[in-house]
Structure formats: structure tokens, C-alpha cells
Write a protein that holds these residues in place. Structure first.
Motif, PDB file in Angstrom:
ATOM      1  N   SER A 237       0.832  -1.185   0.000  1.00 42.45           N
ATOM      2  CA  SER A 237       0.000   0.000   0.000  1.00 42.45           C
ATOM      3  C   SER A 237       0.865   1.232   0.000  1.00 42.45           C
ATOM      4  O   SER A 237       1.998   1.225   0.434  1.00 42.45           O
ATOM      5  N   SER A 238       0.309   2.314  -0.463  1.00 43.22           N
ATOM      6  CA  SER A 238       1.088   3.533  -0.539  1.00 43.22           C
ATOM      7  C   SER A 238       1.332   4.122   0.829  1.00 43.22           C
ATOM      8  O   SER A 238       2.262   4.886   1.032  1.00 43.22           O
ATOM      9  N   THR A 239       0.475   3.776   1.818  1.00 42.15           N
ATOM     10  CA  THR A 239       0.650   4.279   3.162  1.00 42.15           C
ATOM     11  C   THR A 239       1.186   3.177   4.037  1.00 42.15           C
ATOM     12  O   THR A 239       0.523   2.163   4.229  1.00 42.15           O
ATOM     13  N   PRO A 240       2.412   3.292   4.591  1.00 45.28           N
ATOM     14  CA  PRO A 240       2.973   2.240   5.409  1.00 45.28           C
ATOM     15  C   PRO A 240       2.083   1.972   6.604  1.00 45.28           C
ATOM     16  O   PRO A 240       1.489   2.869   7.183  1.00 45.28           O
ATOM     17  N   SER A 241       2.012   0.704   6.997  1.00 42.62           N
ATOM     18  CA  SER A 241       1.251   0.317   8.174  1.00 42.62           C
ATOM     19  C   SER A 241       2.085  -0.575   9.046  1.00 42.62           C
ATOM     20  O   SER A 241       3.093  -1.102   8.639  1.00 42.62           O
ATOM     21  N   SER A 242       1.665  -0.804  10.275  1.00 47.68           N
ATOM     22  CA  SER A 242       2.434  -1.586  11.237  1.00 47.68           C
ATOM     23  C   SER A 242       1.741  -2.902  11.488  1.00 47.68           C
ATOM     24  O   SER A 242       0.524  -2.995  11.529  1.00 47.68           O
ATOM     25  N   THR A 243       2.530  -3.948  11.695  1.00 48.53           N
ATOM     26  CA  THR A 243       1.997  -5.223  12.118  1.00 48.53           C
ATOM     27  C   THR A 243       2.118  -5.336  13.612  1.00 48.53           C
ATOM     28  O   THR A 243       3.018  -4.787  14.212  1.00 48.53           O
ATOM     29  N   PRO A 244       1.221  -6.105  14.279  1.00 45.39           N
ATOM     30  CA  PRO A 244       1.280  -6.223  15.715  1.00 45.39           C
ATOM     31  C   PRO A 244       2.557  -6.884  16.149  1.00 45.39           C
ATOM     32  O   PRO A 244       3.005  -7.837  15.554  1.00 45.39           O
ATOM     33  N   SER A 245       3.150  -6.437  17.188  1.00 49.44           N
ATOM     34  CA  SER A 245       4.402  -7.012  17.678  1.00 49.44           C
ATOM     35  C   SER A 245       4.556  -6.738  19.147  1.00 49.44           C
ATOM     36  O   SER A 245       4.182  -5.705  19.657  1.00 49.44           O
ATOM     37  N   SER A 246       5.154  -7.665  19.849  1.00 48.89           N
ATOM     38  CA  SER A 246       5.425  -7.490  21.257  1.00 48.89           C
ATOM     39  C   SER A 246       6.550  -6.525  21.498  1.00 48.89           C
ATOM     40  O   SER A 246       6.814  -6.140  22.617  1.00 48.89           O
ATOM     41  N   THR A 247       7.249  -6.103  20.440  1.00 52.92           N
ATOM     42  CA  THR A 247       8.427  -5.280  20.617  1.00 52.92           C
ATOM     43  C   THR A 247       8.160  -3.811  20.361  1.00 52.92           C
ATOM     44  O   THR A 247       9.062  -2.999  20.435  1.00 52.92           O
ATOM     45  N   HIS A 248       6.953  -3.453  20.009  1.00 56.38           N
ATOM     46  CA  HIS A 248       6.646  -2.070  19.704  1.00 56.38           C
ATOM     47  C   HIS A 248       5.513  -1.584  20.592  1.00 56.38           C
ATOM     48  O   HIS A 248       4.708  -2.353  21.095  1.00 56.38           O
TER      49      HIS A 248
ATOM     50  N   ALA B 266      15.947  -2.874  10.974  1.00 57.10           N
ATOM     51  CA  ALA B 266      15.559  -1.670  11.715  1.00 57.10           C
ATOM     52  C   ALA B 266      15.720  -0.423  10.854  1.00 57.10           C
ATOM     53  O   ALA B 266      14.865   0.471  10.877  1.00 57.10           O
ATOM     54  N   LEU B 267      16.805  -0.370  10.083  1.00 59.11           N
ATOM     55  CA  LEU B 267      17.008   0.781   9.200  1.00 59.11           C
ATOM     56  C   LEU B 267      15.911   0.873   8.143  1.00 59.11           C
ATOM     57  O   LEU B 267      15.405   1.961   7.846  1.00 59.11           O
ATOM     58  N   LEU B 268      15.517  -0.262   7.578  1.00 60.18           N
ATOM     59  CA  LEU B 268      14.458  -0.268   6.573  1.00 60.18           C
ATOM     60  C   LEU B 268      13.145   0.221   7.164  1.00 60.18           C
ATOM     61  O   LEU B 268      12.458   1.070   6.581  1.00 60.18           O
ATOM     62  N   GLU B 269      12.776  -0.315   8.336  1.00 56.42           N
ATOM     63  CA  GLU B 269      11.510   0.078   8.946  1.00 56.42           C
ATOM     64  C   GLU B 269      11.513   1.551   9.339  1.00 56.42           C
ATOM     65  O   GLU B 269      10.502   2.243   9.222  1.00 56.42           O
TER      66      GLU B 269
ATOM     67  N   GLY C  27       9.006   4.774   9.004  1.00 57.12           N
ATOM     68  CA  GLY C  27       9.054   5.697  10.116  1.00 57.12           C
ATOM     69  C   GLY C  27       8.737   5.036  11.442  1.00 57.12           C
ATOM     70  O   GLY C  27       8.272   5.687  12.387  1.00 57.12           O
ATOM     71  N   THR C  28       8.978   3.717  11.532  1.00 55.01           N
ATOM     72  CA  THR C  28       8.642   2.960  12.731  1.00 55.01           C
ATOM     73  C   THR C  28       9.681   3.175  13.826  1.00 55.01           C
ATOM     74  O   THR C  28      10.883   3.056  13.580  1.00 55.01           O
ATOM     75  N   GLY C  29       9.223   3.461  15.019  1.00 59.07           N
ATOM     76  CA  GLY C  29      10.131   3.585  16.151  1.00 59.07           C
ATOM     77  C   GLY C  29      10.396   2.222  16.774  1.00 59.07           C
ATOM     78  O   GLY C  29       9.570   1.310  16.679  1.00 59.07           O
ATOM     79  N   LEU C  30      11.544   2.062  17.389  1.00 63.78           N
ATOM     80  CA  LEU C  30      11.913   0.804  18.016  1.00 63.78           C
ATOM     81  C   LEU C  30      11.923   0.968  19.535  1.00 63.78           C
ATOM     82  O   LEU C  30      12.444   1.947  20.050  1.00 63.78           O
ATOM     83  N   SER C  31      11.357  -0.006  20.233  1.00 63.61           N
ATOM     84  CA  SER C  31      11.239   0.091  21.678  1.00 63.61           C
ATOM     85  C   SER C  31      12.574  -0.190  22.357  1.00 63.61           C
ATOM     86  O   SER C  31      13.490  -0.774  21.766  1.00 63.61           O
ATOM     87  N   ARG C  32      12.655   0.217  23.630  1.00 66.39           N
ATOM     88  CA  ARG C  32      13.850  -0.085  24.411  1.00 66.39           C
ATOM     89  C   ARG C  32      14.026  -1.593  24.590  1.00 66.39           C
ATOM     90  O   ARG C  32      15.142  -2.091  24.673  1.00 66.39           O
ATOM     91  N   ARG C  33      12.908  -2.282  24.686  1.00 69.50           N
ATOM     92  CA  ARG C  33      12.962  -3.741  24.829  1.00 69.50           C
ATOM     93  C   ARG C  33      13.635  -4.372  23.618  1.00 69.50           C
ATOM     94  O   ARG C  33      14.487  -5.238  23.738  1.00 69.50           O
TER      95      ARG C  33
END
Length: 328
Positions: free
Chosen positions: A3-14, A142-145, A150-156
Motif C-alpha cells: 500500500s502507498s501508506t505504510p502500516s504496522s503489524t502487531p508485535s510485542s516489541t513495539h 531496523a534501518l528499513l523500517e 518511520g517505525t520507532g523501536l522500543s527499548r525492549r
């Protein structure tokens, strides 16, 4: 390793974000505990199977080149994946220019990955080649995301990745120097290349899954396209591999188990976790590869190397063991 608009998948890390109502996500387990467990476990199962590739390849005839082994594994396995995906794989390619673009980009990385990966193991040894490839892949993911989505990465996630990558570094620095000698630097460089390709085709696969395609259809499309290049490479270089029954057996195992079966599991896991989390979870692969390399192949790992194995395990536990209040 849209899709033209990036979306996020569910994850325990975000951090929790609203989940888009896509068909691929609706097929995930409904119960939150099952949904959390399924994704990481599927990816870990795939990683364990991938960890057997180097040991299995060591049983190939001496005349077999790493290029032929890599091309056979992903080329033949890709055809099997495409055949079992059937028309659903073709639907991925017909889903507009954007989907076709992601599929072609993913297929390009599918082609480069096995050729670089098996050559890295041949040059630097099973344990070191695998560790470098999988150890650097979370960084590229991580660089790709971050750059594309524009996905942020959690401290975990950061803590888990730092622990696992530190373990991989210890394995590389204290691995079996006798396995590769002067070819180790080239093997490490090829490992970095294959790690980047792995993260890239995983990301492309995740983008297609987010469009609503099943994981089987997505993997069938990517590896089917890749096999169009890898099968001719195998035909040109595979004489030494299939000249003996032992080579045929190795080829069959690599194509069906750590290629087809593992990538079906991995694709299903990608529907439930983010690419950065998935590539971090696959750090189990170098642990399995290191243990088998020592126990079966006869490679030697010292105390610091085993410490590295322990750090990888710690990183995996940090990433997969979720606190009860987070699950609730």
C-alpha cells in the motif's frame, strides 16, 4: 527477507498501535495470548531449521561449490513453494504496480542471499558465516523500517538486539580460525551482504502480507520469482553436487526442510510480528549452527564463543518472554 501508506503489524516489541483490518491480520489467532505466542514461536521454529543448513551442506560432495548448494536450496525450494502456493502467488503479482515492485525487489534479494550466504560459510566456517549473516540482519531491518515506514523501536527491542549482537560478535572474534584462514575477511563481508539481503526480502514480504495476501502466497511469489534465476545458476554449477547420491540427499533436505518448510513458518510469523522483531528472533539460527558446527562438523569454539551463544539466548528471551501485564 504494498500500500502507498505504510502500516504496522502487531508485535510485542513495539508500543501498541491501532491494527489495520487486513485479511492477513484477521487470520491471526483471536485470543491475545495465542496471537502473541504464535508469531515468535513460528519464527523461532524457522530459525532452528535454518540453523541446520551449514551442517547439512558440510555433507555435500567435495566437488560441490557453495554457489551450487545455495542455488539448489533456494531455487528448487522456491519452485516447491510456488507450486504449493498455486494461483494465490500469481494473485500477488497481479495486485498492481506497487505489489509487483515489492515482489521483484524481494526476489532480487532472494537471489543474492543464498549465493552470498553459502559462500560465507565456505570461507569463514559454518558458525562464523551464519552468525555474521543473522547477527547483522536486525540492524538492516531496523534501518528499513525506520527509513521507509518511520517505525520507532522500543527499548525492549534495543536491549534484546544489543545482547544478541554482542553474542554474535563474541562468536565471530573467537570462532574457529582454522575453518577459513585468510578467507575469513571475505567470508565476513559476504555474511554482511547476505544479512542485508535477508532483511530486505523479509521486509518486502511483510509489505505484501500487509496488503492482505497470505504468507504462503507471498513466499510463493518471492521465491518463485527468485527460482527463475537460481535454477539456471544451479544447472550451470550443480554437476559436482548431484553427481553423487549423497549430494542429491543433501539437496533434497536443504530444499524441502530449511527452505520450504522453514520459510512457510517464517512467512506465517511475519503476519504477526514486525520485520525487526522477526529478524532479531532469527538470531536463534547462529546458536543452532554453532552447536551443530561443534558437535557434528568438528569446528572449535572457545569459552568466549560459548559466552556469545549465551548472550544470543538472553537476547531471545528478552524479546519473546512478555510480562503478564503487557499481555493483558
Amino acid at each position: 527477507m504494498a500500500s502507498s501508506t505504510p502500516s504496522s503489524t502487531p508485535s510485542s516489541t513495539h508500543a501498541p498501535t491501532p491494527a489495520p483490518a487486513l485479511p492477513a491480520l484477521r487470520r491471526a489467532p483471536a485470543h491475545p495470548r495465542l496471537a502473541h505466542a504464535a508469531g515468535p514461536l513460528l519464527v523461532l521454529a524457522a530459525a532452528a531449521l535454518w540453523g541446520t543448513t551449514g551442517t547439512a551442506a558440510s555433507f555435500a560432495p567435495g566437488a560441490a561449490s557453495p554457489l551450487s548448494i545455495g542455488a539448489a536450496t533456494m531455487g528448487i525450494g522456491g519452485l516447491v513453494t510456488l507450486a504449493l502456493a498455486g494461483r494465490s502467488a500469481l494473485a500477488v503479482l497481479r495486485d498492481g504496480r506497487a505489489a509487483l515492485g515489492w515482489a521483484l525487489l524481494g526476489a532480487l534479494n532472494v537471489v543474492v542471499y543464498p549465493l552470498a550466504f553459502y559462500t560465507a560459510m565456505d570461507f569463514a566456517g559454518v558458525a562464523v558465516g551464519t552468525v555474521v549473516t543473522i547477527g547483522c540482519s536486525p540492524v538492516f531491518a531496523a534501518l528499513l523500517e525506520r527509513l521507509v515506514d518511520g517505525t520507532g523501536l522500543s527499548r525492549r527491542w534495543l536491549a534484546a538486539t544489543l545482547a544478541a549482537v554482542a553474542g554474535c560478535t563474541a562468536l565471530v572474534l573467537t570462532g574457529d580460525a582454522e575453518a577459513g584462514g585468510d578467507r575469513i575477511p571475505a567470508g565476513v563481508a559476504l555474511g554482511v551482504l547476505s544479512g542485508a539481503c535477508y532483511a530486505a526480502y523479509a521486509y518486502c514480504g511483510a509489505r505484501l502480507i500487509r496488503r492482505g495476501h497470505s504468507s504462503r502466497a507471498t513466499m510463493g511469489a518471492l521465491f518463485g520469482l527468485g527460482s527463475a534465476v537460481l535454477v539456471p545458476v544451479f544447472a550451470a554449477t550443480g554437476g559436482g553436487l548431484v553427481g553423487e547420491w549423497r549430494g542429491v540427499a543433501v539437496t533434497a533436505y536443504l530444499a524441502l526442510v530449511p527452505m520450504y518448510l522453514a520459510y512457510v513458518l517464517f512467512g506465517a510469523g511475519l503476519a504477526r510480528v514486525t520485520v525487526s522483531a522477526a529478524t532479531t528472533l532469527t538470531l536463534l539460527e547462529p546458536v543452532v549452527a554453532a552447536v551443530l558446527g561443534v558437535a557434528v562438523v568438528g569446528e572449535r569454539l572457545g569459552g568466549w564463543a560459548w559466552t556469545g551463544v549465551g548472550l544470543v539466548v538472553v537476547g531471545l528471551l528478552v524479546l519473546t518472554v512478555r510480562r503478564r501485564r503487557q499481555v493483558s
